[in-house]
Write a protein that holds these residues in place. Structure first.
Motif, short mmCIF file in Angstrom:
data_model
loop_
_atom_site.label_atom_id
_atom_site.label_comp_id
_atom_site.label_asym_id
_atom_site.label_seq_id
_atom_site.Cartn_x
_atom_site.Cartn_y
_atom_site.Cartn_z
N MET A 100 0.85 -1.17 0.00
CA MET A 100 0.00 0.00 0.00
C MET A 100 0.90 1.24 0.00
SD MET A 100 -2.99 1.06 2.69
CE MET A 100 -4.00 -0.29 2.17
N THR A 101 0.58 2.18 -0.86
CA THR A 101 1.39 3.39 -0.95
C THR A 101 1.06 4.33 0.21
OG1 THR A 101 -0.23 4.62 -2.26
CG2 THR A 101 1.35 3.21 -3.47
N ALA A 102 1.93 5.30 0.41
CA ALA A 102 1.72 6.28 1.47
C ALA A 102 0.44 7.08 1.22
CB ALA A 102 2.92 7.22 1.58
N VAL A 103 0.15 7.39 -0.03
CA VAL A 103 -1.07 8.14 -0.37
C VAL A 103 -2.30 7.32 -0.02
CG1 VAL A 103 -2.39 9.13 -2.29
CG2 VAL A 103 0.08 9.48 -2.17
N GLN A 104 -2.29 6.04 -0.37
CA GLN A 104 -3.42 5.17 -0.04
C GLN A 104 -3.58 5.04 1.46
OE1 GLN A 104 -1.94 1.83 -2.27
NE2 GLN A 104 -3.55 2.03 -3.83
N LEU A 105 -2.46 4.90 2.17
CA LEU A 105 -2.51 4.77 3.63
C LEU A 105 -3.07 6.04 4.26
CD1 LEU A 105 -1.83 2.85 5.91
CD2 LEU A 105 0.46 3.83 5.96
N ASN A 106 -2.64 7.19 3.78
CA ASN A 106 -3.16 8.46 4.30
C ASN A 106 -4.66 8.61 4.03
OD1 ASN A 106 -0.74 9.28 5.40
ND2 ASN A 106 -0.14 10.45 3.59
N ALA A 107 -5.09 8.20 2.84
CA ALA A 107 -6.52 8.29 2.49
C ALA A 107 -7.34 7.37 3.40
CB ALA A 107 -6.74 7.92 1.03
N MET A 108 -6.84 6.17 3.65
CA MET A 108 -7.56 5.24 4.52
C MET A 108 -7.61 5.79 5.95
SD MET A 108 -6.93 1.21 5.53
CE MET A 108 -5.89 0.99 4.14
N ASN A 109 -6.50 6.35 6.41
CA ASN A 109 -6.45 6.93 7.75
C ASN A 109 -7.47 8.06 7.89
OD1 ASN A 109 -5.49 7.31 10.34
ND2 ASN A 109 -3.86 8.68 9.70
N ALA A 110 -7.54 8.93 6.89
CA ALA A 110 -8.50 10.04 6.92
C ALA A 110 -9.93 9.51 6.93
CB ALA A 110 -8.27 10.95 5.72
N GLN A 111 -10.20 8.48 6.15
CA GLN A 111 -11.54 7.89 6.11
C GLN A 111 -11.92 7.30 7.46
OE1 GLN A 111 -13.84 8.00 3.49
NE2 GLN A 111 -15.18 7.32 5.14
N ILE A 112 -10.98 6.62 8.08
CA ILE A 112 -11.25 6.02 9.40
C ILE A 112 -11.61 7.11 10.40
CG2 ILE A 112 -10.13 4.89 11.38
CD1 ILE A 112 -8.62 3.15 9.28
N TRP A 113 -10.88 8.21 10.40
CA TRP A 113 -11.17 9.29 11.35
C TRP A 113 -12.52 9.95 11.05
CZ3 TRP A 113 -9.26 9.18 15.86
CH2 TRP A 113 -7.99 8.66 16.08
N ARG A 114 -12.87 10.09 9.78
CA ARG A 114 -14.19 10.65 9.44
C ARG A 114 -15.29 9.73 9.95
NH1 ARG A 114 -11.50 12.10 4.70
NH2 ARG A 114 -12.20 10.24 3.60
N ASP A 115 -15.11 8.42 9.73
CA ASP A 115 -16.10 7.45 10.19
C ASP A 115 -16.19 7.45 11.72
OD1 ASP A 115 -16.52 6.83 7.54
OD2 ASP A 115 -15.31 5.00 7.61
N MET A 116 -15.07 7.56 12.39
CA MET A 116 -15.07 7.58 13.86
C MET A 116 -15.81 8.81 14.39
SD MET A 116 -13.83 4.93 15.28
CE MET A 116 -13.72 5.57 16.93
N ALA A 117 -15.71 9.92 13.69
CA ALA A 117 -16.42 11.13 14.12
C ALA A 117 -17.92 10.88 14.10
CB ALA A 117 -16.05 12.31 13.23
N VAL A 118 -18.41 10.14 13.12
CA VAL A 118 -19.83 9.82 13.03
C VAL A 118 -20.21 8.84 14.14
CG1 VAL A 118 -21.60 8.71 11.61
CG2 VAL A 118 -19.93 10.24 10.54
N ILE A 119 -19.40 7.81 14.33
CA ILE A 119 -19.67 6.78 15.34
C ILE A 119 -19.62 7.35 16.75
CG2 ILE A 119 -18.74 4.65 16.35
CD1 ILE A 119 -17.88 3.89 13.46
N ALA A 120 -18.75 8.33 16.99
CA ALA A 120 -18.56 8.90 18.32
C ALA A 120 -19.84 9.52 18.88
CB ALA A 120 -17.44 9.93 18.31
#
Length: 89
Positions: A1-21
């Protein structure tokens, strides 16, 4: 996985966590799942600490210095080397 893909996944996880929180019961489910995944990673029998890894490297260097190692001869396969070393392959 490239750094760009990893960063995009990380950002998505945090967006989803904001909804779940916003939902306490969902936060409990997510926390339980994260504990389960983390436990699976810690239970990996092939994993080792940094200290264990370096200790293993140092022991290998000491074995080399004592002449307790086997070299792969030119043109020899790993299987041939293991047979020459006494292993039944």
């Amino acid at each position: 996985m490239t750094a760009v893909q990893l960063n995009a996944m990380n950002a998505q996880i945090w967006r989803d966590m904001a909804v779940i929180a916003e939902d306490e019961s969902m936060m409990r489910r997510v926390a339980k799942y994260i504990r389960k995944v983390a436990k699976e990673m810690m239970d990996d029998p092939t994993s080792m600490s940094k200290e264990e890894f370096y200790a293993m490297i140092e022991e290998g260097e000491r074995a080399y210095e004592r002449g307790e190692t086997t070299r792969l001869l030119p043109g020899e396969s790993v299987t041939d080397m293991l047979r020459r070393s006494g292993y039944d392959v």
